[in-house]
Design an enzyme around this catalytic site. Structure first.
Site, mmCIF file in Angstrom:
data_model
loop_
_atom_site.group_PDB
_atom_site.id
_atom_site.type_symbol
_atom_site.label_atom_id
_atom_site.label_comp_id
_atom_site.label_asym_id
_atom_site.label_seq_id
_atom_site.Cartn_x
_atom_site.Cartn_y
_atom_site.Cartn_z
ATOM 1 N N ASP A 15 35.486 -0.118 32.292
ATOM 2 C CA ASP A 15 36.382 -1.087 31.630
ATOM 3 C C ASP A 15 37.857 -0.676 31.721
ATOM 4 O O ASP A 15 38.715 -1.480 32.090
ATOM 5 C CB ASP A 15 35.999 -1.262 30.156
ATOM 6 C CG ASP A 15 34.776 -2.148 29.987
ATOM 7 O OD1 ASP A 15 34.524 -2.989 30.866
ATOM 8 O OD2 ASP A 15 34.072 -1.994 28.968
ATOM 9 N N LYS A 26 25.934 -1.210 24.603
ATOM 10 C CA LYS A 26 26.830 -0.265 25.287
ATOM 11 C C LYS A 26 26.849 1.145 24.690
ATOM 12 O O LYS A 26 27.091 2.118 25.404
ATOM 13 C CB LYS A 26 28.267 -0.813 25.287
ATOM 14 C CG LYS A 26 28.517 -1.911 26.290
ATOM 15 C CD LYS A 26 29.963 -2.363 26.167
ATOM 16 C CE LYS A 26 30.434 -3.037 27.423
ATOM 17 N NZ LYS A 26 31.886 -3.244 27.427
#
Ligand code: NAP
Length: 279
Positions: free
Chosen positions: A102, A66
């Site tokens: 997210d 990520k």
């Protein structure tokens, strides 16, 4: 021709995203497919290049890529930059944009449960990657303040420094009782792994007697779906929000970025829920 979205992780075998995204594509009657790719860290640059070469619509990015993936993209959204990680890549004719869904996925899950964020004071327990993403989502959504409590003050401060000029404060967890903050909390979030399987008997320690009795209690842990923390909060009469909504929410927002269509959130949520025990 079938459009392809990928998932880059290492490993990826246990990811719920393929089941969730493919269920959503089917429900929306879209000719898309979502394919997990096990990408070793040393081959991440090639995998990103393959998005362009193969014409993928984009990809999700998961552990351990990520942060590393950001250097290979053409553009990073301000939100992803603030979070310090990318979980979704969108391919616009070979120009790759890195997003992070997210935090907004968490907000999405609150909205689905009719929990308002605007003007609310938030207490976040834990200061890791998930806490940072959720803080970004909450601040963008108009909460009045985010208090980040960690067992080491420096860890909380590391997080808050990414939100300069915004209403966010670092707090030492062990000083919470004397701080007066529990009484002022509208939404309390567990952003630590406490309670996650196999340690399902654990839960974050807070003084429930001091906590605002109308506070909404959220857990980011989704395995099990209902953690000990939420079970106890519920027994005390608090409204509770389970962690799988954030998982489905971040997926729903990625779906929307790739297809331009509203995601079938309830289908995605059911696909996630099928995988976990209630307790
Ligand atoms: P992380 O980066 O490792 O951060 C974990 C945080 O929890 C750190 O601040 C850590 O404190 C704190 N912590 C760990 N054990 C603790 C303990 N015993 N007491 C007090 N604090 C403790 O992990 P993350 O990526 O943020 O993920 C946190 C949890 O969120 C995961 O376990 C996962 O279940 C959940 N999550 C859910 C979603 C979703 O979609 N629902 C998405 C991502 C993550 P120190 O810094 O002091 O170690």
């Amino acid at each position: 021709m079938t459009k392809v979205a990928g998932l880059f992780g290492w490993p990826v075998e246990h990811s719920l995203s393929p089941g969730m995204q493919n269920a959503a594509f089917a429900a929306a009657e879209l000719d898309y497919t979502y394919v997990p790719f096990a990408v070793p860290p040393a081959r991440l640059a090639e995998a990103v290049q393959a998005i362009r070469a193969l014409g993928l619509v984009g990809a999700n990015v998961t552990i351990p890529h990520k942060i590393e993936v950001m250097q290979y993209l053409d553009e990073i959204t301000e939100n992803a930059r603030r979070i310090g990680a990318v979980n979704t890549i969108v391919n616009q004719n070979g120009y790759l944009i890195g997003h992070n869904t997210d935090g907004d996925g968490f907000i999405h899950s609150l909205r689905e449960q009719a929990v308002a964020v605007v003007g609310r004071q938030i207490l976040m327990l834990g200061a890791g990657g998930a806490a940072r993403a959720v803080a970004a989502g909450l601040l963008a959504a108009g909460c009045s303040k985010v208090i980040v409590a960690a067992r080491a003050l420096e860890r909380a401060q590391e997080l808050t420094q990414h939100f300069t000029g915004m209403p966010v404060e670092a707090q030492l967890w062990s000083d919470l009782d004397e701080s007066g903050l529990l009484q002022k909390t509208d939404i309390l979030i567990n952003a630590t792994p406490l309670g996650m399987s196999p340690h399902t008997d654990q839960m974050p320690s807070i003084n429930w007697e001091l906590l605002n009795p109308t506070a909404v209690i959220c857990d980011l842990v989704y395995n099990p779906l209902v953690t000990q923390f939420l079970r106890y909060a519920s027994q005390r009469g608090h409204k509770v929000i389970t962690g799988e909504g954030m998982l489905a929410g971040q997926g729903a927002l990625a779906f929307q970025l790739w297809t331009g269509k509203t995601a079938p959130f309830s289908i995605m949520l059911s696909a996630v829920q099928q995988h976990f025990p209630i307790f």
